[in-house]
Design an enzyme around this catalytic site. Structure first.
Site, mmCIF file in Angstrom:
data_model
loop_
_atom_site.group_PDB
_atom_site.id
_atom_site.type_symbol
_atom_site.label_atom_id
_atom_site.label_comp_id
_atom_site.label_asym_id
_atom_site.label_seq_id
_atom_site.Cartn_x
_atom_site.Cartn_y
_atom_site.Cartn_z
ATOM 1 N N PHE A 1 2.004 7.055 -5.596
ATOM 2 C CA PHE A 1 2.144 6.299 -4.353
ATOM 3 C C PHE A 1 3.416 5.459 -4.442
ATOM 4 C CE2 PHE A 1 1.044 3.051 -1.188
ATOM 5 C CZ PHE A 1 0.616 3.865 -0.154
ATOM 6 N N LEU B 1 4.330 -3.814 -18.282
ATOM 7 C CA LEU B 1 4.238 -3.627 -16.837
ATOM 8 C C LEU B 1 5.592 -3.342 -16.202
ATOM 9 C CD1 LEU B 1 1.732 -6.457 -15.826
ATOM 10 C CD2 LEU B 1 1.259 -4.052 -16.312
ATOM 11 N N HIS C 1 -4.984 -6.712 0.839
ATOM 12 C CA HIS C 1 -5.404 -5.625 -0.050
ATOM 13 C C HIS C 1 -4.512 -5.530 -1.289
ATOM 14 C CE1 HIS C 1 -7.063 -1.757 -1.196
ATOM 15 N NE2 HIS C 1 -5.847 -1.241 -1.217
ATOM 16 N N ARG D 1 14.570 -4.074 -7.025
ATOM 17 C CA ARG D 1 14.058 -4.208 -8.388
ATOM 18 C C ARG D 1 13.901 -2.865 -9.105
ATOM 19 N NH1 ARG D 1 13.062 -8.322 -5.413
ATOM 20 N NH2 ARG D 1 12.592 -10.394 -6.236
ATOM 21 N N ILE E 1 3.504 -1.953 -5.699
ATOM 22 C CA ILE E 1 2.518 -2.462 -4.751
ATOM 23 C C ILE E 1 3.274 -3.319 -3.745
ATOM 24 C CG2 ILE E 1 0.389 -3.791 -4.468
ATOM 25 C CD1 ILE E 1 -0.039 -3.333 -7.546
ATOM 26 N N ILE E 2 3.265 -2.890 -2.492
ATOM 27 C CA ILE E 2 4.006 -3.593 -1.443
ATOM 28 C C ILE E 2 3.010 -4.226 -0.480
ATOM 29 C CG2 ILE E 2 5.701 -3.368 0.422
ATOM 30 C CD1 ILE E 2 6.769 -0.867 -1.082
#
Length: 160
Positions: free
Chosen positions: A22, A114, A89, A128, A82-83
């Protein structure tokens, strides 16, 4: 006084990289940064790097636990993005993922670093993953290399 410090060369080490599909176009750049750092700076041989793809960031801890339990790897690098969307969520995904990885790392005495971005928007993620803000995949690889060496030195102090 004993001090343990370490370098970042780990040529005989085995490293697993777990990559979320994803947001793949961002994660691909994070992976490239990690691989470049491992091979060029860490001198890790390509045949000692295992790449595992999972559907999303939330699935990374399950695979990390399985790898850690095997005892075959010196470190795990987690890569995902993760946006923030319209809901909260993303907070739950980010918190659960990082907490789970931290727990697995401590349980198995295995460095898990990470390379997971948690950003407000896609622009921050792009920055990033290899543009203005460096590459967090590369940063995670550097941390893994150093932790591998710290753990090896610590084992010698504790067990010998």
């Amino acid at each position: 006084m004993n001090i343990i410090q370490s370098g970042i060369t780990a040529e005989n080490s085995s490293i697993a990289i777990i990559i979320a599909r994803f947001n793949e176009f961002i994660n691909k750049n994070l992976l490239l940064g990690a691989l470049d750092t491992l091979k060029r700076i860490g001198q890790v041989h390509e045949e000692n790097i295992l790449k595992i793809y999972v559907p999303g960031t939330y699935e990374i801890p399950t695979i990390a636990s399985y790898i850690a339990k095997s005892g075959k790897y010196d470190a795990i690098i987690a890569i995902g993005t993760i946006i923030k969307g319209q809901t909260d969520h993303f907070k739950y995904i980010a918190n659960d993922t990082s907490s789970s990885l931290s727990r697995i790392s401590a349980q198995y005495f295995l460095p898990i670093t990470l390379g997971i971005l948690t950003t407000k928007n896609i622009e921050q993620s792009i920055e990033r993953s290899g543009t203005k803000m460096g590459n967090k995949g590369s940063d995670a690889a550097l941390a893994a290399l150093e932790m591998i060496n710290v753990m090896k030195k610590l084992k010698k102090v504790i067990y010998y």
